[in-house]
Design a protein around this motif. Structure first.
Motif, mmCIF file in Angstrom:
data_model
loop_
_atom_site.group_PDB
_atom_site.id
_atom_site.type_symbol
_atom_site.label_atom_id
_atom_site.label_comp_id
_atom_site.label_asym_id
_atom_site.label_seq_id
_atom_site.Cartn_x
_atom_site.Cartn_y
_atom_site.Cartn_z
ATOM 1 N N GLY A 5 4.612 -11.262 -4.018
ATOM 2 C CA GLY A 5 4.392 -10.271 -2.931
ATOM 3 C C GLY A 5 2.878 -10.082 -2.744
ATOM 4 O O GLY A 5 1.934 -10.980 -3.305
ATOM 5 N N PHE A 6 2.480 -8.941 -2.265
ATOM 6 C CA PHE A 6 1.278 -8.392 -2.044
ATOM 7 C C PHE A 6 1.099 -6.981 -2.021
ATOM 8 O O PHE A 6 2.182 -6.332 -1.811
ATOM 9 C CB PHE A 6 0.689 -9.272 -0.950
ATOM 10 C CG PHE A 6 1.127 -8.818 0.378
ATOM 11 C CD1 PHE A 6 0.866 -7.898 1.465
ATOM 12 C CD2 PHE A 6 2.289 -9.749 0.985
ATOM 13 C CE1 PHE A 6 1.262 -7.520 2.458
ATOM 14 C CE2 PHE A 6 2.689 -9.256 2.037
ATOM 15 C CZ PHE A 6 2.314 -8.199 2.774
ATOM 16 N N ILE A 7 0.187 -6.521 -2.274
ATOM 17 C CA ILE A 7 -0.248 -5.122 -1.995
ATOM 18 C C ILE A 7 -0.650 -4.719 -0.485
ATOM 19 O O ILE A 7 -1.793 -5.128 -0.347
ATOM 20 C CB ILE A 7 -1.032 -4.595 -2.919
ATOM 21 C CG1 ILE A 7 -0.455 -4.581 -4.297
ATOM 22 C CG2 ILE A 7 -1.657 -3.086 -2.724
ATOM 23 C CD1 ILE A 7 0.707 -3.603 -4.460
ATOM 24 N N GLY A 8 0.352 -3.923 0.265
ATOM 25 C CA GLY A 8 -0.303 -3.546 1.478
ATOM 26 C C GLY A 8 -1.312 -2.493 1.399
ATOM 27 O O GLY A 8 -1.535 -1.697 0.415
ATOM 28 N N ALA A 9 -1.706 -2.429 2.707
ATOM 29 C CA ALA A 9 -2.836 -1.090 3.071
ATOM 30 C C ALA A 9 -2.344 0.291 2.568
ATOM 31 O O ALA A 9 -3.262 1.004 2.088
ATOM 32 C CB ALA A 9 -3.436 -1.326 4.338
ATOM 33 N N SER A 10 -0.987 0.459 2.831
ATOM 34 C CA SER A 10 -0.538 1.826 2.620
ATOM 35 C C SER A 10 -0.529 2.061 1.089
ATOM 36 O O SER A 10 -0.929 3.192 0.704
ATOM 37 C CB SER A 10 0.947 1.982 3.197
ATOM 38 O OG SER A 10 0.793 1.882 4.810
ATOM 39 N N ARG A 11 0.119 1.146 0.341
ATOM 40 C CA ARG A 11 0.090 1.365 -1.046
ATOM 41 C C ARG A 11 -1.192 1.303 -1.830
ATOM 42 O O ARG A 11 -1.683 2.361 -2.512
ATOM 43 C CB ARG A 11 0.942 0.323 -1.745
ATOM 44 C CG ARG A 11 2.393 0.588 -1.450
ATOM 45 C CD ARG A 11 3.376 -0.459 -2.156
ATOM 46 N NE ARG A 11 4.768 0.073 -2.083
ATOM 47 C CZ ARG A 11 5.554 -0.140 -1.295
ATOM 48 N NH1 ARG A 11 5.298 -0.593 -0.078
ATOM 49 N NH2 ARG A 11 6.724 0.158 -1.547
#
Length: 245
Positions: A5-11
């Motif tokens: 996965g990846f870390i989104g801007a919100s998290r």
């Protein structure tokens, strides 16, 4: 199997809002003041981590784990005891204090994210630290030429995210269109008519058409898009078009 996965801007934004303040609070409670060492606290995607030769401990279960790491065993000693680290004996009391300091940092971060505190840390490393397509946040605590590291699973930030907007309920197409109206055009080829005769036309006049009654007429939108075809018909006392397509 490793989660991808990846870390989104919100998290990532939630991490930057919540975590650095907790590190500073932990520093004030657990660490000796050291004016010679500047602390730099950053939150970024895990791919920025150079994970070679890091020593790890972690807590949590499933996809809600938090791991803490350091380059050497002295990294935590330098962070907690500051200028007194070199004079500190390597005994049971000192090791116990360092263990409690690590645990306090972990629990401070967890509680800032709405998670329950943990009773202890295990001497296990996170899976593939620093790997590409890894859904974890990297918290880097730089202490001059040394550093401490925290890896936090993306799911730990669920409670820190703003609630999602409730999507509008789907409705039937007929209901969505409602009372909208569109102007329709019936294309009926007429015979030739002199320009002078057009000025004399009035309601009730009859114009001769080229089409026979058994030939279909075209129904189009105002923009010229063909919508259907049909035949002339009568509904009560009005002329109408009976659609066939």
């Amino acid at each position: 199997m490793r989660l991808l996965g990846f870390i989104g801007a919100s998290r990532l934004a939630a991490a930057r809002d919540a975590l650095p303040a907790q590190v500073e609070a932990w520093r004030e409670q657990w660490c000796f003041a050291d004016e010679a060492t500047v602390w730099n606290i950053r939150c970024e995607a895990e791919q920025a981590l150079d994970a070679n030769d890091l020593h790890w401990q972690q807590a949590g279960q499933a996809n809600r784990r938090l791991a803490v790491g350091s380059r050497t065993a002295d990294s935590w000693r330098r962070a907690v005891f500051g200028p007194h680290a070199a004079q500190l004996p390597d005994d049971t009391s000192a090791r116990h204090l360092l263990e409690q300091a690590r645990l306090a940092l972990v629990n401070a971060l967890l509680q800032a994210l709405g998670q329950s505190p943990v009773p202890g840390l295990s001497d296990t490393a996170p899976e593939a630290p620093g790997a590409v397509l890894s859904p974890r946040v990297l918290l880097r605590i730089e202490l001059g030429d040394d550093a401490l590291y925290c890896l936090l699973d993306a799911a730990l930030f669920d409670s820190a995210l703003p609630p999602l907007a409730t999507p509008a309920a789907l409705v039937e197409r007929k209901q969505a269109i409602g009372g909208a109206r569109v102007r329709l055009t019936l294309q009926l080829p007429l015979t030739e008519l002199a320009l002078g005769d057009i000025d004399g036309l009035s309601p009730g006049d009859v114009l001769r058409a080229k089409s026979r009654l058994d030939q279909p007429l075209t129904l189009a939108s105002e923009s010229g898009d063909v919508l259907a075809k049909g035949y002339l018909a009568r509904q009560q006392d009005r002329l109408a078009l009976q659609l066939t397509k």
